[in-house]
Design a protein around this motif. Structure first.
Motif, PDB file in Angstrom:
ATOM      1  N   LEU A  29      21.729  49.322  44.471  1.00  0.00           N
ATOM      2  CA  LEU A  29      23.261  49.570  44.881  1.00  0.00           C
ATOM      3  C   LEU A  29      23.924  50.744  43.456  1.00  0.00           C
ATOM      4  CD1 LEU A  29      23.480  47.429  47.227  1.00  0.00           C
ATOM      5  CD2 LEU A  29      22.692  49.636  48.059  1.00  0.00           C
ATOM      6  N   VAL A  30      24.591  51.144  44.160  1.00  0.00           N
ATOM      7  CA  VAL A  30      25.522  52.115  42.796  1.00  0.00           C
ATOM      8  C   VAL A  30      27.006  51.322  43.767  1.00  0.00           C
ATOM      9  CG1 VAL A  30      27.161  53.653  41.963  1.00  0.00           C
ATOM     10  CG2 VAL A  30      24.289  53.701  41.868  1.00  0.00           C
ATOM     11  N   ILE A  31      27.511  50.002  43.347  1.00  0.00           N
ATOM     12  CA  ILE A  31      29.119  49.930  44.170  1.00  0.00           C
ATOM     13  C   ILE A  31      30.201  50.503  43.252  1.00  0.00           C
ATOM     14  CG2 ILE A  31      27.467  47.647  45.275  1.00  0.00           C
ATOM     15  CD1 ILE A  31      28.991  45.804  43.510  1.00  0.00           C
ATOM     16  N   GLN A  32      31.450  50.704  44.001  1.00  0.00           N
ATOM     17  CA  GLN A  32      32.777  50.790  42.769  1.00  0.00           C
ATOM     18  C   GLN A  32      32.856  49.409  42.574  1.00  0.00           C
ATOM     19  OE1 GLN A  32      35.872  52.834  44.952  1.00  0.00           O
ATOM     20  NE2 GLN A  32      36.854  51.518  44.469  1.00  0.00           N
ATOM     21  N   THR A  33      33.342  49.342  41.415  1.00  0.00           N
ATOM     22  CA  THR A  33      33.216  48.045  40.774  1.00  0.00           C
ATOM     23  C   THR A  33      35.206  47.729  40.358  1.00  0.00           C
ATOM     24  OG1 THR A  33      32.885  48.637  38.516  1.00  0.00           O
ATOM     25  CG2 THR A  33      31.357  47.626  39.632  1.00  0.00           C
ATOM     26  N   LEU A  34      35.242  48.614  40.237  1.00  0.00           N
ATOM     27  CA  LEU A  34      37.205  49.057  39.837  1.00  0.00           C
ATOM     28  C   LEU A  34      37.310  50.134  40.792  1.00  0.00           C
ATOM     29  CD1 LEU A  34      37.874  47.523  36.354  1.00  0.00           C
ATOM     30  CD2 LEU A  34      38.405  46.660  38.959  1.00  0.00           C
ATOM     31  N   PRO A  35      38.946  49.890  41.407  1.00  0.00           N
ATOM     32  CA  PRO A  35      39.866  48.862  42.090  1.00  0.00           C
ATOM     33  C   PRO A  35      39.009  48.201  43.104  1.00  0.00           C
ATOM     34  CG  PRO A  35      40.767  50.657  42.782  1.00  0.00           C
ATOM     35  CD  PRO A  35      39.951  51.313  42.240  1.00  0.00           C
ATOM     36  N   ARG A  36      39.033  46.808  43.757  1.00  0.00           N
ATOM     37  CA  ARG A  36      37.789  46.125  44.222  1.00  0.00           C
ATOM     38  C   ARG A  36      38.662  46.134  45.436  1.00  0.00           C
ATOM     39  NH1 ARG A  36      34.795  43.552  40.403  1.00  0.00           N
ATOM     40  NH2 ARG A  36      35.755  42.614  38.627  1.00  0.00           N
ATOM     41  N   ASN A  37      38.067  46.291  46.580  1.00  0.00           N
ATOM     42  CA  ASN A  37      38.118  46.673  48.502  1.00  0.00           C
ATOM     43  C   ASN A  37      38.580  45.194  49.066  1.00  0.00           C
ATOM     44  OD1 ASN A  37      39.935  49.038  47.999  1.00  0.00           O
ATOM     45  ND2 ASN A  37      37.300  49.826  47.342  1.00  0.00           N
ATOM     46  N   ILE A  38      38.365  45.148  50.150  1.00  0.00           N
ATOM     47  CA  ILE A  38      38.079  43.715  50.606  1.00  0.00           C
ATOM     48  C   ILE A  38      36.599  43.658  51.073  1.00  0.00           C
ATOM     49  CG2 ILE A  38      38.645  42.253  53.105  1.00  0.00           C
ATOM     50  CD1 ILE A  38      41.381  43.366  53.040  1.00  0.00           C
TER      51      ILE A  38
ATOM     52  N   TYR B 130      40.241  36.708  60.289  1.00  0.00           N
ATOM     53  CA  TYR B 130      41.639  36.825  58.796  1.00  0.00           C
ATOM     54  C   TYR B 130      41.503  38.392  59.220  1.00  0.00           C
ATOM     55  CZ  TYR B 130      40.360  32.370  57.808  1.00  0.00           C
ATOM     56  OH  TYR B 130      40.003  31.112  58.397  1.00  0.00           O
ATOM     57  N   LEU B 131      40.628  39.349  59.141  1.00  0.00           N
ATOM     58  CA  LEU B 131      40.821  40.795  58.677  1.00  0.00           C
ATOM     59  C   LEU B 131      41.938  41.100  59.283  1.00  0.00           C
ATOM     60  CD1 LEU B 131      37.207  42.368  58.655  1.00  0.00           C
ATOM     61  CD2 LEU B 131      39.167  42.245  57.226  1.00  0.00           C
TER      62      LEU B 131
ATOM     63  N   GLY C 267      50.417  36.195  56.518  1.00  0.00           N
ATOM     64  CA  GLY C 267      49.282  36.136  55.591  1.00  0.00           C
ATOM     65  C   GLY C 267      48.706  37.156  54.983  1.00  0.00           C
ATOM     66  N   GLU C 268      47.734  37.189  54.158  1.00  0.00           N
ATOM     67  CA  GLU C 268      46.518  38.571  53.811  1.00  0.00           C
ATOM     68  C   GLU C 268      46.057  37.616  53.418  1.00  0.00           C
ATOM     69  OE1 GLU C 268      48.893  40.758  51.338  1.00  0.00           O
ATOM     70  OE2 GLU C 268      49.357  39.402  50.029  1.00  0.00           O
ATOM     71  N   ILE C 269      44.740  38.780  53.101  1.00  0.00           N
ATOM     72  CA  ILE C 269      43.534  38.582  52.300  1.00  0.00           C
ATOM     73  C   ILE C 269      43.761  39.651  50.750  1.00  0.00           C
ATOM     74  CG2 ILE C 269      40.750  39.709  51.965  1.00  0.00           C
ATOM     75  CD1 ILE C 269      40.814  39.678  55.253  1.00  0.00           C
ATOM     76  N   VAL C 270      43.645  38.342  50.281  1.00  0.00           N
ATOM     77  CA  VAL C 270      43.933  38.954  48.895  1.00  0.00           C
ATOM     78  C   VAL C 270      42.117  38.917  47.906  1.00  0.00           C
ATOM     79  CG1 VAL C 270      44.732  38.147  46.236  1.00  0.00           C
ATOM     80  CG2 VAL C 270      46.280  37.352  48.611  1.00  0.00           C
ATOM     81  N   VAL C 271      42.392  39.855  47.340  1.00  0.00           N
ATOM     82  CA  VAL C 271      40.749  40.142  46.595  1.00  0.00           C
ATOM     83  C   VAL C 271      41.341  39.300  45.619  1.00  0.00           C
ATOM     84  CG1 VAL C 271      38.912  41.879  46.004  1.00  0.00           C
ATOM     85  CG2 VAL C 271      39.923  42.266  47.495  1.00  0.00           C
TER      86      VAL C 271
END
Ligand SMILES: [Zn+2]
Length: 218
Positions: free
Chosen positions: A27-36, A100-101, A111-115
């Motif tokens: 898998l080629v994944i995005q490493t930056l910026p990070r998303n939820i 949570y989403l 409240g919020e999700i923080v990565v």
């Protein structure tokens, strides 16, 4: 019968979004910026194809970075130069609980999700506390928010172990003079009571404590 949705899966980008990963898939994944949510740019069972796609993506984007992982035993792993799994990737396909989403995307919620830097998503919730002088204060309490592990109060990131709360300043403020730098010092609040240490639960009455043990020697 084929529906319009079936055709969506012929489109590579859509398929990347919805299909499960397969054992041994690169898998080629995005490493930056990070998303939820994990963003997968490309997937293939062919290591060299995936590797070159990863290089191209990194070359083509200035503010986004990509990394190569292999899906193995249900998790993402880093790979060596022959494409073999080496160590578990810090970045995973985290499965955030929908509750949570929902709160995260609700503009009126506290409240919020923080990565986290390591890619781990946690939920920051605003809490109210009253200290021993009757003063109230709000603070942010990190909670786990994954499908498989949610609602746990955490101080450290379960994925990388780094502290999620910056409590250093508060600690110094509340630390009795005799306890600064002492390895016995505990100082945490249990309800209204602060436990200073195991030897002197209510603290030492003197400026110099007979049981002082230097942090650095511990
Ligand atoms: Zn982390």
């Amino acid at each position: 019968m084929e529906t319009a949705n079936d055709f969506l899966f012929l489109n590579e980008d859509m398929a990347n979004k919805f299909n499960p990963f397969y054992e041994g898939q690169y898998l080629v994944i995005q490493t930056l910026p990070r998303n939820i949510e994990l963003r997968v740019e490309y997937r293939s069972h062919d290591y060299y194809k995936a590797k070159s796609r990863c290089d191209i993506e990194n070359f083509a984007h200035d503010y986004t970075s990509f990394g190569l992982r292999i899906f193995h035993q249900g998790q993402l792993w880093r790979v060596n130069c022959s494409g073999e799994a080496t160590v578990l990737s810090k970045q995973q396909n985290w499965d955030v609980h929908p509750d949570y989403l929902a709160v995260h995307y609700n503009q009126n919620s506290d409240g919020e999700i923080v990565v986290h830097e390591c890619s781990y998503p946690y939920f920051d919730s605003l809490k109210l506390t009253v200290n021993r002088y009757g003063e109230s204060a709000e603070y942010w309490q990190p909670l786990t928010c994954l499908q498989s592990d949610n609602g746990r109060e955490i101080d450290k990131c379960p994925n990388c172990g780094y502290s999620l709360i910056d409590d250093q300043d508060e600690e110094d403020e509340d630390t009795p003079v005799a306890c600064i730098g002492c390895s016995n010092y505990h100082g945490e609040l249990y309800g209204d009571a602060q436990l200073i240490c195991a030897i002197h639960p209510y603290g030492c009455s003197d400026q110099i404590c007979p049981d002082f043990e230097d942090n650095k020697n511990a």
